[in-house]
Design a protein around this motif. Structure first.
Motif, PDB file in Angstrom:
ATOM      1  N   SER A  33      12.207  -4.854  -4.944  1.00 39.78           N
ATOM      2  CA  SER A  33      10.594  -4.691  -5.041  1.00 39.78           C
ATOM      3  C   SER A  33      10.223  -5.207  -7.188  1.00 39.78           C
ATOM      4  N   GLY A  34       9.762  -5.804  -6.915  1.00 39.87           N
ATOM      5  CA  GLY A  34       8.976  -6.654  -8.261  1.00 39.87           C
ATOM      6  C   GLY A  34       7.042  -7.462  -8.535  1.00 39.87           C
ATOM      7  N   VAL A  58       8.197  -8.515  -3.184  1.00 41.46           N
ATOM      8  CA  VAL A  58       6.456  -8.468  -4.300  1.00 41.46           C
ATOM      9  C   VAL A  58       5.088  -7.620  -4.171  1.00 41.46           C
ATOM     10  N   GLY A  59       5.757  -7.000  -5.430  1.00 43.09           N
ATOM     11  CA  GLY A  59       4.884  -5.457  -5.627  1.00 43.09           C
ATOM     12  C   GLY A  59       4.297  -5.279  -6.977  1.00 43.09           C
ATOM     13  N   ASP A  60       3.160  -4.785  -7.015  1.00 45.79           N
ATOM     14  CA  ASP A  60       2.782  -4.246  -8.881  1.00 45.79           C
ATOM     15  C   ASP A  60       2.530  -2.901  -8.378  1.00 45.79           C
ATOM     16  N   VAL A  61       3.235  -1.616  -9.086  1.00 46.64           N
ATOM     17  CA  VAL A  61       3.291  -0.593  -8.957  1.00 46.64           C
ATOM     18  C   VAL A  61       2.406   0.304  -9.862  1.00 46.64           C
ATOM     19  N   ALA A  62       1.967  -1.318 -10.969  1.00 46.24           N
ATOM     20  CA  ALA A  62       0.431  -0.794 -11.604  1.00 46.24           C
ATOM     21  C   ALA A  62      -0.366  -0.076 -11.188  1.00 46.24           C
ATOM     22  N   MET A  70       3.682  -2.126  -1.263  1.00 46.67           N
ATOM     23  CA  MET A  70       5.173  -2.087  -1.893  1.00 46.67           C
ATOM     24  C   MET A  70       5.745  -1.522  -0.662  1.00 46.67           C
ATOM     25  N   ALA A  71       5.123  -0.425  -0.185  1.00 43.85           N
ATOM     26  CA  ALA A  71       5.785   1.423   0.706  1.00 43.85           C
ATOM     27  C   ALA A  71       5.604   0.624   1.686  1.00 43.85           C
ATOM     28  N   CYS A 122       5.330   6.673  -0.634  1.00 44.96           N
ATOM     29  CA  CYS A 122       7.229   6.548   0.177  1.00 44.96           C
ATOM     30  C   CYS A 122       6.736   8.325   0.920  1.00 44.96           C
ATOM     31  N   LEU A 123       6.023   8.956   0.612  1.00 38.33           N
ATOM     32  CA  LEU A 123       6.431  10.597   0.840  1.00 38.33           C
ATOM     33  C   LEU A 123       5.957  10.657   2.969  1.00 38.33           C
ATOM     34  N   GLU A 124       5.895   9.682   3.385  1.00 37.99           N
ATOM     35  CA  GLU A 124       5.220   9.786   4.902  1.00 37.99           C
ATOM     36  C   GLU A 124       6.638   9.593   5.418  1.00 37.99           C
ATOM     37  N   ALA A 125       6.879   8.568   4.852  1.00 38.00           N
ATOM     38  CA  ALA A 125       8.793   8.297   5.092  1.00 38.00           C
ATOM     39  C   ALA A 125       9.587   8.798   5.094  1.00 38.00           C
ATOM     40  N   LEU A 126       9.577   9.343   3.663  1.00 40.33           N
ATOM     41  CA  LEU A 126      10.947   9.894   3.546  1.00 40.33           C
ATOM     42  C   LEU A 126      11.004  11.359   4.018  1.00 40.33           C
TER      43      LEU A 126
END
Length: 253
Positions: A33-34, A58-62, A70-71, A122-126
């Protein structure tokens, strides 16, 4: 590692691209991603010609919302998620006297908030994977060393480690580990314009007399994601060729 499902944030260049390449080479299914779609497409092509297929997102983690989108997209592409490599980061140099509130906000939005909210998203998926792994890309700058013009960067990278240690306690009951890699001086695109003399001076500060490769960081991340690291959490791994070890300047020999 043949069927691991991996998301690498900030994966379109530099260390993130190296991490993605290592996981893909080991048979994992990878999403990078980015923020820049063109750069992501270029990275996907660069890896594909090496026989290393990846998906892009495509994703902005800010922002928290950016992390959530993104997740969700990564989980959709991969059908789940086993590993999050929270690698996205920025490092603009600004001297302390000139440092503005906007400079600090931008640094912490990407480097610290981006880490925290990527993990949260991402916690649920992890947890559903039953062997979730989180690998944070921190730095020796901040936790171990300093560098002029990077006081806000160093602060964000040190803060990541405080997050990792406490998050490890919360995540352990869910079967999720979280650890951090601390790169030293790594040869990335950002160093290309520095010139041969500067690169040589950097290498002289490292006992191994070379800059690290992006793959060096990728292999460290792959270790933390492996079954062999299943009992390792809340820890840090310095990957710097010995750069932080000398008490005195190194001499050529």
């Amino acid at each position: 590692m043949s069927r691991l499902r991996v998301l690498v944030t900030g994966g379109s260049q530099g260390i993130g691209l190296g991490i993605a390449a290592v996981f893909a080479r080991q048979g994992a299914r990878v999403v990078i991603s980015g923020r820049d779609e063109t750069r992501l497409d270029r990275a996907r092509h660069e890896l594909s010609v090496k026989g290393l297929p990846v998906e892009v997102c495509v994703g902005d983690v800010a922002s928290k919302q950016g992390c959530e989108r993104m997740a969700a997209r990564a989980v959709e592409l991969l059908g789940g998620l086993d590993v999050l490599c929270a690698n996205a980061g920025i490092y603009p140099e600004v001297g302390l006297p000139e440092l503005s509130e906007d400079d600090v906000d931008a640094m912490f939005a990407t480097n610290l908030k981006g880490t925290i909210f990527s993990v949260q998203a991402c916690l649920e998926a992890l947890a559903e994977s039953r062997r979730g792994r989180i690998v944070v890309t921190s730095s020796i700058t901040g936790p171990a060393t300093g560098f002029p013009g990077l006081s806000h960067y160093g602060a964000s990278k040190a803060a990541q480690l405080g997050f990792v240690r406490s998050a490890a306690l919360e995540l352990a009951p869910h079967g999720i580990t979280i650890n951090a890699v601390l790169p030293g001086s790594i040869r990335t695109e950002g160093l290309d314009g520095l010139g041969a003399d500067t690169i040589a001076a950097m290498e002289r500060c490292i006992p191994q007399r070379r800059l690290g490769s992006v793959e060096d960081i990728g292999y460290a991340a792959a270790y933390f994601a492996s079954d062999g690291a299943g009992f390792v959490t809340g820890q840090t791994l310095v990957v710097d060729g010995g750069q932080t070890l000398p008490e005195l300047p190194l001499h050529d020999h």
